[in-house]
Design a protein around this motif. Structure first.
Motif, PDB file in Angstrom:
ATOM      1  N   ALA A 114     -36.509  53.635  65.592  1.00  0.00           N
ATOM      2  CA  ALA A 114     -35.885  53.239  66.855  1.00  0.00           C
ATOM      3  C   ALA A 114     -34.618  52.425  66.617  1.00  0.00           C
ATOM      4  N   THR A 115     -33.717  52.546  67.560  1.00  0.00           N
ATOM      5  CA  THR A 115     -32.520  51.711  67.526  1.00  0.00           C
ATOM      6  C   THR A 115     -32.877  50.312  68.003  1.00  0.00           C
ATOM      7  N   VAL A 116     -32.438  49.329  67.252  1.00  0.00           N
ATOM      8  CA  VAL A 116     -32.751  47.959  67.641  1.00  0.00           C
ATOM      9  C   VAL A 116     -31.670  47.433  68.584  1.00  0.00           C
ATOM     10  N   LEU A 117     -32.092  47.102  69.781  1.00  0.00           N
ATOM     11  CA  LEU A 117     -31.175  46.540  70.769  1.00  0.00           C
ATOM     12  C   LEU A 117     -31.523  45.065  70.976  1.00  0.00           C
ATOM     13  N   THR A 118     -30.682  44.393  71.734  1.00  0.00           N
ATOM     14  CA  THR A 118     -31.001  43.007  72.055  1.00  0.00           C
ATOM     15  C   THR A 118     -32.172  42.986  73.030  1.00  0.00           C
ATOM     16  N   LYS A 119     -32.669  41.813  73.287  1.00  0.00           N
ATOM     17  CA  LYS A 119     -33.793  41.672  74.198  1.00  0.00           C
ATOM     18  C   LYS A 119     -33.474  42.275  75.573  1.00  0.00           C
ATOM     19  N   ASP A 120     -32.193  42.214  75.959  1.00  0.00           N
ATOM     20  CA  ASP A 120     -31.780  42.748  77.264  1.00  0.00           C
ATOM     21  C   ASP A 120     -31.429  44.229  77.211  1.00  0.00           C
ATOM     22  N   GLY A 121     -31.659  44.838  76.084  1.00  0.00           N
ATOM     23  CA  GLY A 121     -31.363  46.264  75.992  1.00  0.00           C
ATOM     24  C   GLY A 121     -29.893  46.559  75.740  1.00  0.00           C
ATOM     25  N   LYS A 122     -29.150  45.578  75.282  1.00  0.00           N
ATOM     26  CA  LYS A 122     -27.739  45.812  74.957  1.00  0.00           C
ATOM     27  C   LYS A 122     -27.591  46.165  73.486  1.00  0.00           C
ATOM     28  N   ARG A 123     -26.507  46.828  73.210  1.00  0.00           N
ATOM     29  CA  ARG A 123     -26.221  47.182  71.821  1.00  0.00           C
ATOM     30  C   ARG A 123     -25.986  45.910  71.008  1.00  0.00           C
ATOM     31  N   MET A 124     -26.554  45.879  69.815  1.00  0.00           N
ATOM     32  CA  MET A 124     -26.293  44.727  68.960  1.00  0.00           C
ATOM     33  C   MET A 124     -24.937  44.905  68.297  1.00  0.00           C
ATOM     34  N   SER A 125     -24.123  43.902  68.387  1.00  0.00           N
ATOM     35  CA  SER A 125     -22.817  44.026  67.771  1.00  0.00           C
ATOM     36  C   SER A 125     -22.317  42.671  67.318  1.00  0.00           C
ATOM     37  N   LYS A 126     -21.727  42.699  66.137  1.00  0.00           N
ATOM     38  CA  LYS A 126     -21.232  41.464  65.557  1.00  0.00           C
ATOM     39  C   LYS A 126     -20.150  40.868  66.445  1.00  0.00           C
ATOM     40  N   SER A 127     -19.235  41.747  66.908  1.00  0.00           N
ATOM     41  CA  SER A 127     -18.088  41.235  67.643  1.00  0.00           C
ATOM     42  C   SER A 127     -18.490  40.636  68.988  1.00  0.00           C
ATOM     43  N   LEU A 128     -19.567  41.174  69.567  1.00  0.00           N
ATOM     44  CA  LEU A 128     -20.037  40.613  70.836  1.00  0.00           C
ATOM     45  C   LEU A 128     -20.937  39.398  70.615  1.00  0.00           C
ATOM     46  N   GLY A 129     -21.264  39.165  69.351  1.00  0.00           N
ATOM     47  CA  GLY A 129     -22.148  38.039  69.059  1.00  0.00           C
ATOM     48  C   GLY A 129     -23.576  38.289  69.470  1.00  0.00           C
ATOM     49  N   GLU A 166     -43.521  54.515  68.707  1.00  0.00           N
ATOM     50  CA  GLU A 166     -42.753  55.754  68.840  1.00  0.00           C
ATOM     51  C   GLU A 166     -41.565  55.643  69.784  1.00  0.00           C
ATOM     52  N   THR A 167     -41.255  54.457  70.219  1.00  0.00           N
ATOM     53  CA  THR A 167     -40.191  54.318  71.206  1.00  0.00           C
ATOM     54  C   THR A 167     -38.829  54.682  70.626  1.00  0.00           C
ATOM     55  N   GLN A 168     -37.908  54.925  71.519  1.00  0.00           N
ATOM     56  CA  GLN A 168     -36.561  55.309  71.153  1.00  0.00           C
ATOM     57  C   GLN A 168     -35.736  54.059  70.839  1.00  0.00           C
ATOM     58  N   ASP A 169     -36.016  53.008  71.549  1.00  0.00           N
ATOM     59  CA  ASP A 169     -35.301  51.750  71.353  1.00  0.00           C
ATOM     60  C   ASP A 169     -36.288  50.612  71.178  1.00  0.00           C
ATOM     61  N   ILE A 170     -35.843  49.605  70.452  1.00  0.00           N
ATOM     62  CA  ILE A 170     -36.611  48.372  70.357  1.00  0.00           C
ATOM     63  C   ILE A 170     -35.769  47.271  70.980  1.00  0.00           C
ATOM     64  N   HIS A 171     -36.351  46.589  71.952  1.00  0.00           N
ATOM     65  CA  HIS A 171     -35.677  45.400  72.469  1.00  0.00           C
ATOM     66  C   HIS A 171     -36.130  44.254  71.598  1.00  0.00           C
ATOM     67  N   PHE A 172     -35.251  43.861  70.715  1.00  0.00           N
ATOM     68  CA  PHE A 172     -35.648  42.957  69.643  1.00  0.00           C
ATOM     69  C   PHE A 172     -36.223  41.641  70.161  1.00  0.00           C
ATOM     70  N   ASN A 173     -37.377  41.295  69.615  1.00  0.00           N
ATOM     71  CA  ASN A 173     -38.073  40.109  70.070  1.00  0.00           C
ATOM     72  C   ASN A 173     -38.459  39.244  68.874  1.00  0.00           C
ATOM     73  N   GLU A 174     -37.828  38.112  68.785  1.00  0.00           N
ATOM     74  CA  GLU A 174     -38.051  37.244  67.624  1.00  0.00           C
ATOM     75  C   GLU A 174     -39.450  36.632  67.626  1.00  0.00           C
ATOM     76  N   ASP A 175     -40.104  36.643  68.779  1.00  0.00           N
ATOM     77  CA  ASP A 175     -41.469  36.109  68.852  1.00  0.00           C
ATOM     78  C   ASP A 175     -42.393  36.743  67.833  1.00  0.00           C
ATOM     79  N   THR A 176     -42.128  38.023  67.526  1.00  0.00           N
ATOM     80  CA  THR A 176     -43.026  38.689  66.583  1.00  0.00           C
ATOM     81  C   THR A 176     -42.869  38.119  65.177  1.00  0.00           C
ATOM     82  N   MET A 177     -41.683  37.562  64.871  1.00  0.00           N
ATOM     83  CA  MET A 177     -41.521  36.896  63.580  1.00  0.00           C
ATOM     84  C   MET A 177     -42.307  35.583  63.556  1.00  0.00           C
ATOM     85  N   VAL A 178     -42.316  34.924  64.706  1.00  0.00           N
ATOM     86  CA  VAL A 178     -43.117  33.706  64.813  1.00  0.00           C
ATOM     87  C   VAL A 178     -44.586  34.046  64.568  1.00  0.00           C
ATOM     88  N   SER A 179     -45.035  35.147  65.183  1.00  0.00           N
ATOM     89  CA  SER A 179     -46.415  35.590  64.943  1.00  0.00           C
ATOM     90  C   SER A 179     -46.628  35.858  63.466  1.00  0.00           C
TER      91      SER A 179
END
Length: 718
Positions: A517-532, A559-572
């Motif tokens: 899956a493509t990893v997106l931000t929590k809000d479903g936006k594209r992750m990009s360095k320039s956008l921070g 099996e999802t197409q996108d992942i809305h990245f969630n740092e909580d799982t790292m805490v887990s």
RNA sequence: GGGCAAUUAGCUCAGUGGUAGAGCGUUCCGUUCACAUCGGAAAGGCCACAGGUUCGAAUCCUGUAUUGCCCACCA
């Protein structure tokens, strides 16, 4: 042992130890099975640094690698980097522009030197970052797509295609990036939807200049290169005009009015201006009707000298403005409508692409594409999730010939040699002939063009093993077992690897293709360095440790197409590491000072209900984990392991064990409980190792087990 | 224009025919011997909407809406 697990102290140490012992190289390590499990890691661009997608990919790779290594397979993962022709060149030019230098100031040779310097300095950063992820690949086999033997493979592939008659050179309308100064393929274009206009232009008829045929266009500036006006032969509105002549406004040239079935009667006025030099459709129409190809836009995106004087040297957009004004002045602009269009832009530098005629090298796709298509149809190549096969197949069904030449400097040069006295005469071969076969006197010169980056990456699964030479690695490790990659390069890369492999090795380079899956931000936006909006995996490792980061990533793999990245799982993950650590502390504490007397393979006999439950639970989770890894269900696998370890083992069994040890019903019970504790712990560590390699190895080292090896090469339970 | 996907607890997501689940967050309780990165308990959801199939639907079918992503030479 500390009450808290501290990853920093042990991760680097353990990784070095594994590497030093040669576990990542299947030729050095003795394996229990003859079966090989091999993967080629998708080579990152030398311009790149680790991003969250790589981290996810590395996690999937390493889970499979460690699982298969423990299963006893000859397990190999080959890493490497891609020279990334256009990407690196564009990055380097950007940097140089800040210094006020262009590549032309430097010249080709010096520019390439600088590219190599760049590669020396930054080329291996990402590979080292992959080490930090714990990726267990064989660094001694690392490849770079511009290594001499790799370049040889690229040249061999091209000359082979040429011998097959599949290579041709020709003048075609190609996608041209004026900024990069090169042709690019359709797949290297990104379309951006923009609101533009549809201009209705009046072209006077030659017979009577007070009558007009009105054409609609989105690119009025191409008017300067028009060769005809076309209408649909069934369009009754224009039947009396077919075969007549129109006068091209501004230029004053006479152009024919032709009939062509490709014209859509409904769109605009049903009449179209035809510019063979600057449009794919019009080019084909030009071929059909033998129209003149008048290029008016040059390779810098400016109007050239074929256009009337006032427009020469203007940028295409400025020429458009001027033409509209000039047409308006002459009363030849009927109307303007709003119109949504897709603007083609260079995927590397976002410059608007110009379509223009240019001499390029093409590889015919019909036979190769058909082979790759068949491989998917017959199940020789399987996509996971299955739906991605559609993306692969639909592109291969209607392949356009592959433009493989690029007017760049950084890359593998085409093995093509030109006669200095006749630029149309050339030969294709690995070396320049002593004497030019055409004029018999010149020293032939090599083509200035380099290969499309993807032409070289298409050979990755072969070339890393030494192809075209017959190397032992090629025999042992080709075809590879699985390819793990992102969906945006299914056509760009995966399809081309498949037909390259089928053509050169008669076998698909891999059986399974995992599209993660493509990893997106929590809000479903594209992750990009320039956008921070990007997340740096190294910061996650710093914060939570590698195992916790891998746990968190694995947890999110479904099996999802996108992942809305969630740092909580790292805490887990971090908490889970701590739980595992403390469970181990408890078990070790119960065992006391006893030296390696416990068995990890012989199952202790259950006495109590709790004993029975946990042993059954372990057997069940072992089977299930194996099945889920084999099915590439990594998220489910780790969730189940988590559930088992935390709740079944810690919450239920350890709590029961406390009583069984403190107040045993007989002599045997306390001793037996201890044996079960370490048996379940040891086997849980094995199951967890592919996901969380460091903590499991560290704990394993201190378990008092009989016949113990390092965990990384211990046999998989069951 | 075509295709794919998503829509379930405040957040991120599991759950593919049989009484709604996890992690995080929230509230309350609990620090004596593995772990407070812990243990126990609780609150919180007409499973996007509308039809249909079924004894029974978050789950299957059809359609709608919203969002995202691919592919496509409609000037």
């Amino acid at each position: 042992m500390e009450t808290r697990y501290n990853p920093k102290e042990i991760e680097a140490k353990i990784y070095q130890d594994w590497e030093k012992k040669g576990y990542f190289n299947p030729d050095k390590a003795k394996t229990r099975s003859k079966r090989s499990f091999s993967i080629v890691f998708p080579p990152p661009n030398v311009t790149g640094t680790l991003h969250i997608g790589h981290a996810l990919n590395a996690t999937i790779h390493d889970v499979l690698l460690r699982y298969h290594r423990m299963k006893g397979d000859k397990t190999l993962c080959v890493p490497g980097t891609d020279h990334a022709s256009i990407a690196l060149q564009s990055t380097l030019e950007k940097k140089m522009r800040k210094e006020g230098v262009s590549r032309f100031d430097l010249g080709r040779e010096k520019f390439i030197e600088r590219a190599w310097e760049w590669r020396q300095e930054y080329g291996n950063i990402i590979l080292n970052q992959l080490r930090a992820m714990g990726l267990s690949c064989d660094w001694s086999r690392a490849k770079f797509t511009m290594d001499p033997d790799y370049v040889a493979a690229v040249e061999a592939a091209f000359t082979y295609y040429h011998k097959q008659g599949w290579v041709y050179r020709g003048q075609r309308v190609v996608n041209w990036c004026p900024r990069c100064g090169t042709s690019i393929s359709d797949l290297e274009i990104e379309h951006s939807a923009e609101l533009s206009k549809l201009w209705y232009l009046k072209y006077p008829l030659a017979e009577n200049e007070n009558e007009f045929i009105v054409v609609a266009t989105t690119r009025p500036e191409t008017l300067l290169g028009d060769a005809a006006v076309a209408v649909n032969p069934k369009d009754e509105r224009y039947s009396n005009l077919i075969g007549k002549t129109a006068i091209l406004p501004i230029c004053g040239r006479k152009i024919p009015i032709i009939a062509d079935p490709a014209i859509d009667i409904e769109f605009g006025t049903g009449a179209v201006k035809v510019t063979p030099a600057h449009d794919h459709n019009d080019w084909q129409m030009g071929q059909r009707h033998k129209l003149e190809t008048i290029a008016v836009i040059d390779q810098r995106g400016k109007i050239n000298d074929s256009a009337p004087e006032p427009y020469r040297g203007l940028k295409a957009v400025d020429a458009r403005e001027k033409i509209i004004i000039d047409l308006q002045d002459r009363g030849l602009l009927e109307k303007i409508e709003d119109h949504n269009i897709q603007i083609p832009k260079c995927s590397r530098c976002s410059t608007v692409i110009q379509l223009l005629p240019s001499k390029q090298w093409f590889v015919k796709m019909d036979i190769l594409a058909a082979k790759a298509l068949k491989a998917a149809k017959t199940g020789k190549v399987k996509f996971c999730p299955k739906r991605w096969e559609a993306a692969y197949s639909s592109w291969l069904k209607e392949p356009r010939d592959w433009c493989v030449s690029r007017q760049l400097w950084w890359g593998q040069r085409l093995p093509v040699w030109f006669c200095q006295n006749d630029a149309e005469k050339y030969i294709v071969g690995l070396k320049a002939p002593q004497k030019c076969p055409f004029c018999k006197k010149c020293q032939m010169t090599r083509s200035e063009d380099v290969f499309d980056t993807w032409f070289s990456s298409a050979l990755w699964p072969l070339a890393v093993f030494g192809w075209p030479k017959s190397k032992p690695d090629l025999k042992k490790y080709y075809p590879t077992s699985v390819l793990i990659t992102a969906r945006d390069i299914i056509n760009l890369w995966v399809a081309r690897m498949v037909f390259s492999g089928l053509e050169f090795m008669k076998k698909s380079p891999f059986k399974d293709v995992i599209i993660y899956a493509t990893v997106l931000t929590k809000d479903g936006k594209r992750m990009s360095k320039s956008l921070g909006t990007g997340v740096d995996p190294l910061l996650l490792i710093e914060k939570y440790g590698t195992d916790a980061t891998r746990f968190g990533l694995a947890w999110q793999i479904t099996e999802t197409q996108d992942i809305h990245f969630n740092e909580d799982t790292m805490v887990s993950g971090q908490k889970f590491c701590n739980k595992v650590w403390n469970a181990a502390r408890f078990v070790l504490c119960q065992l006391g000072e006893q030296k390696n007397i416990y068995s990890q393979t012989i199952k202790p006999k259950p006495i109590t209900t709790a004993d029975r439950k946990i042993l059954t639970g372990l057997a069940k989770i072992s089977r299930s984990t194996e099945k889920k890894i084999n099915n590439y269900e990594f998220g489910h696998a780790i969730r189940e392991l988590y559930e088992f370890f935390w709740h079944e083992f810690c919450d239920a069994y350890i709590e029961a064990a406390k009583n069984q040890i403190r107040e045993p019903k007989n002599d045997l019970e306390a001793k037996n409980t201890k044996a079960i504790l370490i048996y379940v712990l040891a086997n849980s560590l094995k199951l967890l190792h592919p996901f969380m390699p460091f903590i499991t190895e560290e704990i394993w080292q201190s378990l008092p087990l009989k016949n113990k090896k390092d965990l990384i090469i211990e046999p998989w339970p069951g």
